[in-house]
Design a protein around this motif. Structure first.
Motif, PDB file in Angstrom:
ATOM      1  N   GLY A  12      -0.791  -4.787   3.547  1.00 37.64           N
ATOM      2  CA  GLY A  12       0.778  -5.254   3.625  1.00 37.64           C
ATOM      3  C   GLY A  12       1.664  -3.953   3.786  1.00 37.64           C
ATOM      4  N   SER A  14       4.653  -2.144   5.635  1.00 41.27           N
ATOM      5  CA  SER A  14       5.552  -2.248   6.789  1.00 41.27           C
ATOM      6  C   SER A  14       4.881  -1.538   8.009  1.00 41.27           C
ATOM      7  N   SER A  38      -5.599  -8.501   5.170  1.00 38.54           N
ATOM      8  CA  SER A  38      -5.260  -8.806   3.772  1.00 38.54           C
ATOM      9  C   SER A  38      -4.314  -9.939   3.760  1.00 38.54           C
ATOM     10  N   THR A  40      -1.459 -10.019   2.124  1.00 37.54           N
ATOM     11  CA  THR A  40       0.177  -9.416   2.346  1.00 37.54           C
ATOM     12  C   THR A  40       0.093  -8.898   3.751  1.00 37.54           C
ATOM     13  N   SER A  95      -1.321   0.086   3.190  1.00 38.75           N
ATOM     14  CA  SER A  95      -0.427   0.052   2.090  1.00 38.75           C
ATOM     15  C   SER A  95      -1.068   0.970   1.058  1.00 38.75           C
ATOM     16  N   MET A  96      -0.318   1.512   0.283  1.00 35.68           N
ATOM     17  CA  MET A  96      -0.470   2.439  -0.813  1.00 35.68           C
ATOM     18  C   MET A  96      -1.359   1.968  -1.864  1.00 35.68           C
ATOM     19  N   THR A  98      -3.823  -0.330  -1.206  1.00 36.61           N
ATOM     20  CA  THR A  98      -5.178  -0.253  -0.535  1.00 36.61           C
ATOM     21  C   THR A  98      -5.678   1.129  -0.631  1.00 36.61           C
ATOM     22  N   ARG A 130       2.415   3.914   5.540  1.00 38.47           N
ATOM     23  CA  ARG A 130       3.933   3.938   5.737  1.00 38.47           C
ATOM     24  C   ARG A 130       4.411   3.864   4.415  1.00 38.47           C
TER      25      ARG A 130
HETATM   26  C1  LIG Z   1       7.739  -7.017   2.745  1.00 36.90           C
HETATM   27  C2  LIG Z   1       6.823  -6.107   2.237  1.00 36.90           C
HETATM   28  C3  LIG Z   1       7.055  -4.938   2.528  1.00 36.90           C
HETATM   29  C4  LIG Z   1       6.232  -4.021   2.091  1.00 36.90           C
HETATM   30  N1  LIG Z   1       5.957  -2.439   2.630  1.00 36.90           N
HETATM   31  C5  LIG Z   1       5.265  -1.877   2.040  1.00 36.90           C
HETATM   32  C6  LIG Z   1       5.232  -0.671   2.627  1.00 36.90           C
HETATM   33  O1  LIG Z   1       5.806  -0.149   3.677  1.00 36.90           O
HETATM   34  N2  LIG Z   1       4.088   0.622   2.266  1.00 36.90           N
HETATM   35  C7  LIG Z   1       3.547   0.114   1.195  1.00 36.90           C
HETATM   36  O2  LIG Z   1       2.631   0.888   0.709  1.00 36.90           O
HETATM   37  N3  LIG Z   1       3.471  -1.115   0.445  1.00 36.90           N
HETATM   38  C8  LIG Z   1       4.677  -2.030   0.897  1.00 36.90           C
HETATM   39  N4  LIG Z   1       4.355  -3.362   0.261  1.00 36.90           N
HETATM   40  C9  LIG Z   1       3.628  -3.692  -0.862  1.00 36.90           C
HETATM   41  C10 LIG Z   1       2.324  -4.292  -0.575  1.00 36.90           C
HETATM   42  O3  LIG Z   1       2.134  -4.997   0.266  1.00 36.90           O
HETATM   43  C11 LIG Z   1       1.652  -4.538  -1.905  1.00 36.90           C
HETATM   44  O4  LIG Z   1       1.509  -3.308  -2.729  1.00 36.90           O
HETATM   45  C12 LIG Z   1       0.405  -5.383  -1.669  1.00 36.90           C
HETATM   46  O5  LIG Z   1      -0.166  -5.436  -3.031  1.00 36.90           O
HETATM   47  C13 LIG Z   1      -0.558  -4.411  -0.859  1.00 36.90           C
HETATM   48  O6  LIG Z   1      -1.710  -5.382  -0.655  1.00 36.90           O
HETATM   49  P1  LIG Z   1      -2.874  -5.118   0.399  1.00 36.90           P
HETATM   50  O7  LIG Z   1      -3.005  -3.787   0.524  1.00 36.90           O
HETATM   51  O8  LIG Z   1      -4.096  -5.637  -0.087  1.00 36.90           O
HETATM   52  O9  LIG Z   1      -2.342  -5.623   1.635  1.00 36.90           O
HETATM   53  C14 LIG Z   1       5.248  -4.133   0.841  1.00 36.90           C
HETATM   54  C15 LIG Z   1       5.234  -5.628   0.557  1.00 36.90           C
HETATM   55  C16 LIG Z   1       5.926  -6.520   0.951  1.00 36.90           C
HETATM   56  C17 LIG Z   1       6.306  -7.867   0.734  1.00 36.90           C
END
Ligand SMILES: Cc1cc2nc3c(=O)[nH]c(=O)nc-3n(C[C@H](O)[C@H](O)[C@H](O)COP(=O)(O)O)c2cc1C
Length: 196
Positions: A12, A14, A38, A40, A95-96, A98, A130
């Motif tokens: 999740g 961007s 995931s 997100t 994502s940071m 993960t 990112r």
């Molecule tokens: C619209 C949106 C944009 C996001 N952009 C980022 C991003 O650019 N970098 C980042 O590390 N987390 C970003 N996040 C936060 C992660 O999605 C969030 O930490 C999430 O828990 C990650 O879960 P995952 O790693 O299991 O996908 C964003 C969340 C949303 C809803």
């Protein structure tokens, strides 16, 4: 070599367009893909590209005959096993959240477990984060992962090739990922030295 599968995780951060471009390129190269997205990650596919589920993702990513989609909840699926051969794993975008979990070895999802396995088996792990700016925690996690053998390949396209479209920017990053996966390709700019 192209017959060895690669695990592609989308999380999740961007940057869903990079992930979609990468999956299409792997499909075009007939590389088998073990795909995990995931919760997100799915949300970002929807928010950034209007991709609302598997059918829509298939429509934009070519031939799926070598793609297997796994649930991120299934920690017992094939990518979680070290004895199953693979060429490695890419987390794009990463994502940071993960990235931090992989750095700590928490393995609370299939994506985290698969990355943990790739590191322990000394296979290639490419993380495409990112975020901006970075906190000290982000930087320490990236350093820790680099020391553990991962490649941190941020979604930071260059501009020296004078990109004209968004696709040129996506291709810049995806070409670098494919090169690190040892997948032959013609995506993205080639270095031209300007020397005589
Ligand atoms: C619209 C949106 C944009 C996001 N952009 C980022 C991003 O650019 N970098 C980042 O590390 N987390 C970003 N996040 C936060 C992660 O999605 C969030 O930490 C999430 O828990 C990650 O879960 P995952 O790693 O299991 O996908 C964003 C969340 C949303 C809803």
């Amino acid at each position: 070599m192209n017959e060895l599968p690669v695990t592609l995780a989308m999380t999740g951060a961007s940057g869903a367009p990079y992930a979609v471009r990468l999956l299409r390129a792997l499909n075009d190269a007939a590389v088998p893909v073990r795909l995990v997205i995931s919760k997100t990650g799915w949300r970002l596919l929807l928010e950034e590209l209007d991709i609302a589920g598997e059918a829509a993702l298939r429509e934009q990513t070519g031939d799926w005959s070598k793609v297997i989609l796994y649930s991120d909840d299934d920690r017992g699926a094939t990518p979680a096993s070290g004895s199953s051969p693979s060429r490695g794993m890419v987390v794009c975008p990463c994502s940071m959240g993960t990235l931090g979990s992989i750095a700590q070895g928490t393995t609370r999802s299939l994506i985290e477990r698969a990355a943990d396995v790739v590191l322990k088996e000394r296979r290639k792990l490419i993380l495409v984060p990112r975020e901006t700016p970075y906190s000290m925690i982000h930087l320490e996690n990236m350093l820790r992962l680099t020391q553990a053998g991962a490649i941190v390949l941020p979604a930071s396209p260059g501009f020296y090739h004078r990109p004209k479209t968004m696709d040129d920017l996506f291709d810049f990053v995806v070409g670098r990922i494919l090169s690190h996966l040892d997948v032959p390709h013609h995506i993205g700019p080639r270095w031209q030295s300007g020397e005589p």
